[in-house]
Write a protein that holds these residues in place. Structure first.
Motif, short mmCIF file in Angstrom:
data_model
loop_
_atom_site.label_atom_id
_atom_site.label_comp_id
_atom_site.label_asym_id
_atom_site.label_seq_id
_atom_site.Cartn_x
_atom_site.Cartn_y
_atom_site.Cartn_z
N SER A 2 23.78 1.64 32.05
CA SER A 2 24.34 0.41 31.51
C SER A 2 23.73 0.09 30.16
CB SER A 2 24.07 -0.75 32.49
OG SER A 2 22.72 -1.13 32.42
N GLN A 3 24.42 -0.76 29.43
CA GLN A 3 23.93 -1.12 28.10
C GLN A 3 22.61 -1.87 28.19
OE1 GLN A 3 27.32 -3.10 26.31
NE2 GLN A 3 27.53 -1.36 24.94
N ASP A 4 22.37 -2.57 29.31
CA ASP A 4 21.11 -3.30 29.47
C ASP A 4 19.92 -2.36 29.50
OD1 ASP A 4 22.68 -5.53 29.65
OD2 ASP A 4 22.44 -5.79 31.81
N HIS A 5 20.14 -1.13 29.95
CA HIS A 5 19.06 -0.17 30.09
C HIS A 5 19.22 1.03 29.17
CE1 HIS A 5 18.93 -2.50 33.84
NE2 HIS A 5 17.63 -2.36 33.70
N GLU A 6 20.00 0.86 28.13
CA GLU A 6 20.24 1.97 27.19
C GLU A 6 18.94 2.36 26.51
OE1 GLU A 6 22.74 2.79 23.10
OE2 GLU A 6 23.11 0.98 24.25
N GLN A 7 18.66 3.67 26.53
CA GLN A 7 17.47 4.15 25.83
C GLN A 7 17.88 4.58 24.43
OE1 GLN A 7 15.73 7.18 28.52
NE2 GLN A 7 13.94 5.87 28.33
N PHE A 8 17.11 4.17 23.47
CA PHE A 8 17.33 4.60 22.11
C PHE A 8 16.68 5.95 21.91
CE2 PHE A 8 17.72 -0.01 21.79
CZ PHE A 8 18.96 -0.11 21.17
N ALA A 9 17.07 6.66 20.88
CA ALA A 9 16.57 8.01 20.63
C ALA A 9 15.05 8.04 20.52
CB ALA A 9 17.21 8.59 19.38
N GLY A 10 14.46 7.04 19.91
CA GLY A 10 13.00 7.01 19.79
C GLY A 10 12.33 6.95 21.14
N ASP A 11 12.89 6.17 22.05
CA ASP A 11 12.34 6.08 23.40
C ASP A 11 12.47 7.41 24.13
OD1 ASP A 11 11.70 3.32 23.15
OD2 ASP A 11 13.77 2.80 23.63
N VAL A 12 13.61 8.06 23.94
CA VAL A 12 13.83 9.36 24.57
C VAL A 12 12.83 10.39 24.03
CG1 VAL A 12 15.46 11.28 24.84
CG2 VAL A 12 16.27 8.91 25.04
N LEU A 13 12.67 10.44 22.71
CA LEU A 13 11.72 11.38 22.12
C LEU A 13 10.30 11.11 22.59
CD1 LEU A 13 12.93 11.80 18.43
CD2 LEU A 13 13.03 13.47 20.28
N LEU A 14 9.92 9.85 22.65
CA LEU A 14 8.58 9.51 23.14
C LEU A 14 8.39 9.96 24.58
CD1 LEU A 14 7.91 5.96 21.67
CD2 LEU A 14 6.49 7.99 21.38
N GLY A 15 9.39 9.75 25.40
CA GLY A 15 9.31 10.19 26.79
C GLY A 15 9.17 11.70 26.90
N LEU A 16 9.96 12.43 26.11
CA LEU A 16 9.87 13.89 26.13
C LEU A 16 8.50 14.37 25.67
CD1 LEU A 16 13.39 14.79 24.69
CD2 LEU A 16 12.59 15.13 27.05
N ALA A 17 7.98 13.76 24.60
CA ALA A 17 6.66 14.14 24.10
C ALA A 17 5.59 13.82 25.13
CB ALA A 17 6.37 13.44 22.78
N HIS A 18 5.69 12.66 25.74
CA HIS A 18 4.70 12.25 26.75
C HIS A 18 4.70 13.21 27.93
CE1 HIS A 18 3.23 9.95 30.24
NE2 HIS A 18 2.35 9.48 29.36
N ASP A 19 5.89 13.68 28.33
CA ASP A 19 6.01 14.60 29.46
C ASP A 19 5.72 16.05 29.10
OD1 ASP A 19 6.77 12.39 30.94
OD2 ASP A 19 8.92 12.86 30.86
N GLY A 20 5.45 16.31 27.83
CA GLY A 20 5.17 17.67 27.38
C GLY A 20 6.42 18.53 27.21
N ARG A 21 7.57 17.89 27.14
CA ARG A 21 8.83 18.63 27.00
C ARG A 21 9.27 18.72 25.54
NH1 ARG A 21 13.03 16.70 31.11
NH2 ARG A 21 13.87 18.76 30.66
N LEU A 22 8.69 17.91 24.68
CA LEU A 22 8.89 18.02 23.24
C LEU A 22 7.56 18.52 22.68
CD1 LEU A 22 10.51 17.54 20.60
CD2 LEU A 22 9.53 15.24 20.58
N VAL A 23 7.55 19.75 22.23
CA VAL A 23 6.32 20.38 21.76
C VAL A 23 6.62 20.97 20.38
CG1 VAL A 23 4.58 22.13 22.24
CG2 VAL A 23 5.66 20.89 24.12
N VAL A 24 5.81 20.61 19.39
CA VAL A 24 6.06 21.01 18.02
C VAL A 24 4.77 21.50 17.37
CG1 VAL A 24 6.97 20.22 15.78
CG2 VAL A 24 7.84 19.21 17.88
N ASP A 25 4.89 22.57 16.60
CA ASP A 25 3.79 23.08 15.80
C ASP A 25 3.30 21.98 14.85
OD1 ASP A 25 2.46 25.52 14.23
OD2 ASP A 25 3.58 24.30 12.79
N ALA A 26 2.01 21.89 14.62
CA ALA A 26 1.43 20.82 13.80
C ALA A 26 1.99 20.79 12.39
CB ALA A 26 -0.09 20.95 13.77
#
Length: 83
Positions: A2-26
């Protein structure tokens, strides 16, 4: 989702990084972070420009979101392990 719980791209990226699913060379992360910071500076300059006639609310939304991208790339480098 729902729109009330819509995640923005920044939130999605933060979640992926926090979970170790977004991993990038320094080095890659540093380049992206520098680009994001330049974009932020440009956006704030636009808002300060009295002649700016674009969609101010949308620009503010974008500028609120970009720091999350920066944080996600910073977190993503902590999980990076070269092969």
């Amino acid at each position: 989702m729902s729109q009330d719980h819509e995640q923005f791209a920044g939130d999605v990226l933060l979640g992926l990084a926090h979970d170790g699913r977004l991993v990038v060379d320094a080095d890659e992360a540093e380049e992206r972070i520098a680009e994001l910071r330049r974009t932020l500076a440009y956006g704030y300059a636009l808002l300060a420009d009295p002649d700016y006639t674009g969609p101010e609310d949308r620009l503010r939304d974008i500028l609120d979101e970009l720091p999350k991208y920066v944080e996600a790339f910073q977190q993503a480098t902590k999980s990076f392990t070269p092969r």
